[in-house]
Design a protein around this motif. Structure first.
Motif, mmCIF file in Angstrom:
data_model
loop_
_atom_site.group_PDB
_atom_site.id
_atom_site.type_symbol
_atom_site.label_atom_id
_atom_site.label_comp_id
_atom_site.label_asym_id
_atom_site.label_seq_id
_atom_site.Cartn_x
_atom_site.Cartn_y
_atom_site.Cartn_z
ATOM 1 N N ALA A 198 -3.804 -20.794 -5.278
ATOM 2 C CA ALA A 198 -4.797 -19.540 -6.058
ATOM 3 C C ALA A 198 -5.571 -18.674 -5.196
ATOM 4 N N ILE A 199 -5.830 -19.162 -3.868
ATOM 5 C CA ILE A 199 -6.631 -18.588 -2.945
ATOM 6 C C ILE A 199 -5.571 -17.462 -2.221
ATOM 7 N N ASN A 200 -4.315 -17.947 -2.180
ATOM 8 C CA ASN A 200 -3.301 -16.956 -1.504
ATOM 9 C C ASN A 200 -2.914 -15.658 -2.532
ATOM 10 N N ALA A 201 -2.994 -16.341 -4.052
ATOM 11 C CA ALA A 201 -2.871 -15.234 -4.886
ATOM 12 C C ALA A 201 -4.047 -14.153 -5.087
ATOM 13 N N TYR A 202 -5.137 -14.657 -4.878
ATOM 14 C CA TYR A 202 -6.287 -14.004 -5.086
ATOM 15 C C TYR A 202 -6.524 -13.170 -4.006
ATOM 16 N N VAL A 203 -6.010 -13.456 -2.645
ATOM 17 C CA VAL A 203 -6.450 -12.320 -1.722
ATOM 18 C C VAL A 203 -5.179 -11.417 -1.363
ATOM 19 N N ALA A 204 -3.991 -11.867 -1.640
ATOM 20 C CA ALA A 204 -2.641 -11.337 -0.837
ATOM 21 C C ALA A 204 -2.664 -9.892 -1.336
ATOM 22 N N PRO A 205 -2.721 -9.470 -2.693
ATOM 23 C CA PRO A 205 -2.570 -7.894 -2.886
ATOM 24 C C PRO A 205 -3.729 -7.132 -2.124
ATOM 25 N N LEU A 206 -5.002 -7.378 -2.156
ATOM 26 C CA LEU A 206 -5.860 -6.856 -1.159
ATOM 27 C C LEU A 206 -5.348 -6.571 0.477
ATOM 28 N N LEU A 207 -4.924 -7.899 0.811
ATOM 29 C CA LEU A 207 -4.235 -7.694 2.296
ATOM 30 C C LEU A 207 -3.029 -7.031 2.331
ATOM 31 N N SER A 208 -2.532 -6.918 1.232
ATOM 32 C CA SER A 208 -1.192 -6.303 1.266
ATOM 33 C C SER A 208 -1.486 -4.625 1.360
ATOM 34 N N ARG A 209 -2.229 -4.383 0.713
ATOM 35 C CA ARG A 209 -2.713 -2.923 0.582
ATOM 36 C C ARG A 209 -3.406 -2.470 2.007
ATOM 37 N N TYR A 210 -4.278 -3.221 2.474
ATOM 38 C CA TYR A 210 -4.837 -3.186 3.396
ATOM 39 C C TYR A 210 -3.956 -2.910 4.760
ATOM 40 N N ILE A 211 -2.722 -3.766 4.756
ATOM 41 C CA ILE A 211 -1.831 -3.640 5.900
ATOM 42 C C ILE A 211 -1.206 -2.424 5.582
ATOM 43 N N SER A 212 -0.852 -2.090 4.607
ATOM 44 C CA SER A 212 -0.096 -0.658 4.259
ATOM 45 C C SER A 212 -0.763 0.369 4.753
ATOM 46 N N ARG A 213 -2.172 0.403 4.513
ATOM 47 C CA ARG A 213 -3.088 1.531 4.952
ATOM 48 C C ARG A 213 -2.627 1.455 6.690
ATOM 49 N N LEU A 214 -3.155 0.471 7.350
ATOM 50 C CA LEU A 214 -2.852 0.366 8.556
ATOM 51 C C LEU A 214 -1.615 0.991 9.124
ATOM 52 N N GLU A 215 -0.526 0.204 8.600
ATOM 53 C CA GLU A 215 0.845 0.762 8.907
ATOM 54 C C GLU A 215 1.239 2.195 8.909
ATOM 55 N N GLU A 216 0.573 2.917 7.888
ATOM 56 C CA GLU A 216 0.679 4.202 7.606
ATOM 57 C C GLU A 216 -0.241 4.950 8.771
ATOM 58 N N GLY A 217 -1.311 4.442 9.570
ATOM 59 C CA GLY A 217 -1.896 5.129 10.523
ATOM 60 C C GLY A 217 -1.355 4.731 11.859
ATOM 61 N N LEU A 218 -0.658 3.626 11.848
ATOM 62 C CA LEU A 218 -0.151 3.085 13.079
ATOM 63 C C LEU A 218 1.015 3.883 13.594
ATOM 64 N N ALA A 219 1.630 4.732 12.803
ATOM 65 C CA ALA A 219 2.761 5.553 13.064
ATOM 66 C C ALA A 219 3.806 4.755 13.744
ATOM 67 N N GLY A 220 4.202 3.671 13.481
ATOM 68 C CA GLY A 220 5.439 2.938 14.057
ATOM 69 C C GLY A 220 5.113 1.788 14.926
ATOM 70 N N ARG A 221 3.878 1.663 15.374
ATOM 71 C CA ARG A 221 3.641 0.599 16.195
ATOM 72 C C ARG A 221 3.656 -0.633 15.797
ATOM 73 N N ARG A 222 4.342 -1.697 16.361
ATOM 74 C CA ARG A 222 4.429 -3.089 15.661
ATOM 75 C C ARG A 222 3.052 -3.790 15.435
ATOM 76 N N LEU A 223 2.946 -4.397 14.052
ATOM 77 C CA LEU A 223 1.533 -4.829 13.787
ATOM 78 C C LEU A 223 1.708 -6.475 13.608
ATOM 79 N N ARG A 224 0.777 -7.220 14.183
ATOM 80 C CA ARG A 224 0.833 -8.567 13.988
ATOM 81 C C ARG A 224 -0.586 -9.028 13.473
ATOM 82 N N ILE A 225 -0.611 -10.100 12.634
ATOM 83 C CA ILE A 225 -1.798 -10.522 12.031
ATOM 84 C C ILE A 225 -2.010 -11.851 12.646
ATOM 85 N N MET A 226 -3.383 -12.087 13.194
ATOM 86 C CA MET A 226 -3.890 -13.307 13.739
ATOM 87 C C MET A 226 -3.850 -14.201 12.136
#
Length: 522
Positions: A198-226
């Motif tokens: 339930a925790i995973n489901a609760y936070v995953a859409p928010l993190l996914s949208r956040y990562i998408s915003r980051l990737e858009e601004g990173l212009a092709g740089r590789r992104l890894r998450i801690m």
């Protein structure tokens, strides 16, 4: 390496020659990705740079209860597992014990007729009509994310996968994010497995949208998450397993603190990370300790995480008298907006630990943040004087009182991870970092009789450096049901084989070479 904190966002850039550059920005409270992208641009990180990011999105969503609209689908009769929990109480002698509200309200917890046996065999097939009815209700409720946790699915995930496939067949605008317990945590213990999914489901859409915003601004740089376990994963893996990032920032600090201390010849260490919002401490008796019995916002999170104890004491912790006139500090924090009074924001009113340090001359008002920010000493003194009058104390005595109360909270945290667990703090080195850690380290070491304090060269950004030092790490687990007579070496090797194959395939997909991969069964 990038660590987003409640007050500052920290950056460490390591180039091919091993040269280190550091940077700090106030965190954008509305959208932390803005601070991240701004800092990357100011550092001049090239297009070939790999970004390792400690994301606080999952943590904040859980603490503030601002996650996605989440539903739970479970086996008939198990709808209330999240509500029932375990017969444990955090306040054993509390006359009015309370439990955290489940992340999924009861009206969004759905049952489907089906049943697997304790060996994974199908006792009752999944009812297709009842499943379709549940899916229609989910679509009509505007659910963003669905956790699916069916009985014994860790032995046979077929029913969970069938429900997932039916959800993914919805029209495009109705398709929710789906978390399967057989993917997130294929282990027994229904409450912990359901809670973690339930925790995973609760936070995953928010993190996914956040990562998408980051990737858009990173212009092709590789992104890894801690991750919370001290390793990193790809952005795509983090989207699916968002719960693994819940304590990623503090984990980077422990990794960085332990590595630097070990290089300096000290392996028995206590890491002390005091930031703007909280303080994180971890005891490392020759190694970074992990636990699978974690908890966040009062909810069990049964995933591998670094064993970290957190208290609400940081540079931004606000000070005020309580109802009885005694001084209290934290856990409320001024954060980055409005921040401490000395930051100069017009809406800042609450005196903080940072203001107390400034009034006592422990901070240089002209050279804060590398000289890029000037602190308002006069305003801090004015507000501290108001607090001093309420406490009937001189100005400096009130400021010193704020420091002492904050120190007592942090001292208690260190005692919790050392003395209360049978470790003698006198045998350890205190590694102090974070924006405020070195300011308070010597007083804490004296109180706990810790003989040595180690302060890294760039203590304010050590968590970000720890992310650069981290390995790509993945953990896999699987519950199996065996009698002692069946658990021979050959059988265990056969059971480990699918996990090893999956681990190797996932790491190769992350871009690692086969020669770089180490598999450690335990």
């Amino acid at each position: 390496g990038i660590d987003v904190g409640g007050t500052f966002t920290d950056f460490v850039l390591v180039d091919g020659a091993g040269q280190v550059r550091i940077h700090k920005l106030l965190t954008s409270a509305r959208d932390p990705s803005r601070s991240v992208l701004e800092g990357i641009a100011e550092l001049g990180a090239g297009p070939e740079t790999t970004i390792i990011h400690g994301a606080t999105v999952a943590t904040n969503a859980l603490l503030e209860r601002q996650g996605a609209r989440t539903a739970l689908i479970t086996t008939a009769g198990f709808r209330d597992v999240l509500e029932i929990g375990r017969q444990t109480r955090s306040g054993l002698y509390s006359l009015h014990p309370t439990r955290p509200e489940p992340l999924v309200p009861r009206r969004w917890r759905f049952e489907v007729p089906e049943r697997l046996g304790k060996d994974g065999t199908v006792l009752e097939p999944l009812d297709p009509e009842a499943t379709e009815d549940v899916i229609k209700r989910i679509a009509s409720e505007g659910i963003e994310s669905v956790a699916i946790c069916l009985l014994f699915s860790f032995l046979n995930p077929s029913h969970e996968q069938t429900v997932r496939d039916r959800l993914l067949a919805l029209s495009e605008e109705d398709v929710p994010f789906v978390s399967l317990s057989s993917d997130v945590l294929p282990e027994y213990r229904e409450y912990e497995r359901t809670s973690t999914t339930a925790i995973n489901a609760y936070v995953a859409p928010l993190l996914s949208r956040y990562i998408s915003r980051l990737e858009e601004g990173l212009a092709g740089r590789r992104l890894r998450i801690m991750q919370s376990n001290g390793g990193m994963i790809s952005a795509e893996a983090a989207r699916r397993l968002a719960a693994r990032t819940a304590l990623s920032g503090p984990a980077g600090g422990v990794v960085g603190g332990f590595e630097l201390a070990k290089n300096a010849g000290f392996e028995q260490v206590i890491t002390f990370d005091m930031g703007g919002t909280s303080t994180d401490v971890s005891l490392c008796p020759g190694r970074v300790q992990q636990t699978a019995e974690g908890e966040i916002a009062g909810l069990p999170l049964r995933l591998p995480i670094i064993d970290i104890h957190t208290v609400g004491a940081g540079g931004g912790s606000s000070a005020r008298p309580d109802e009885g006139g005694a001084l209290r500090v934290g856990p409320e924090s001024a954060g980055s907006n409005p921040g401490p009074v000395c930051y100069g924001k017009a809406n800042a009113r609450a005196v903080t630990v940072t203001d107390a340090n400034l009034v006592l001359g422990r901070l240089d008002a002209e050279h804060f943040l590398g000289g890029r920010m000037t602190l308002d000493l006069a305003r801090a003194r004015t507000q501290m004087q108001a607090l001093a009058r309420r406490l009937s104390l001189p100005l400096e005595a009130a400021a010193w009182g704020v420091i002492r109360v904050a120190n007592s909270n942090m001292e208690r945290a260190i005692r919790t991870i050392s003395v209360e667990r049978g470790y003698d703090p006198r045998r350890f080195t205190l590694v102090a970092f974070g924006g405020a850690g070195p300011l308070h380290a010597c007083e804490l070491a004296a109180a706990l009789r810790i003989p040595r304090v180690l302060i890294p060269p760039h203590p304010g950004v050590l968590s970000a450096l720890g992310m650069v030092l981290a390995d790509v790490t993945k953990d896999y687990s699987q519950t199996v049901m065996l009698t002692p007579a069946e658990a021979d070496a050959q059988t265990l090797d056969q059971l480990f084989a699918p996990l090893s194959e999956r681990a190797r395939a996932d790491l190769l997909a992350e871009g690692l070479q086969d020669s770089e991969i180490s598999l450690l069964p335990s």
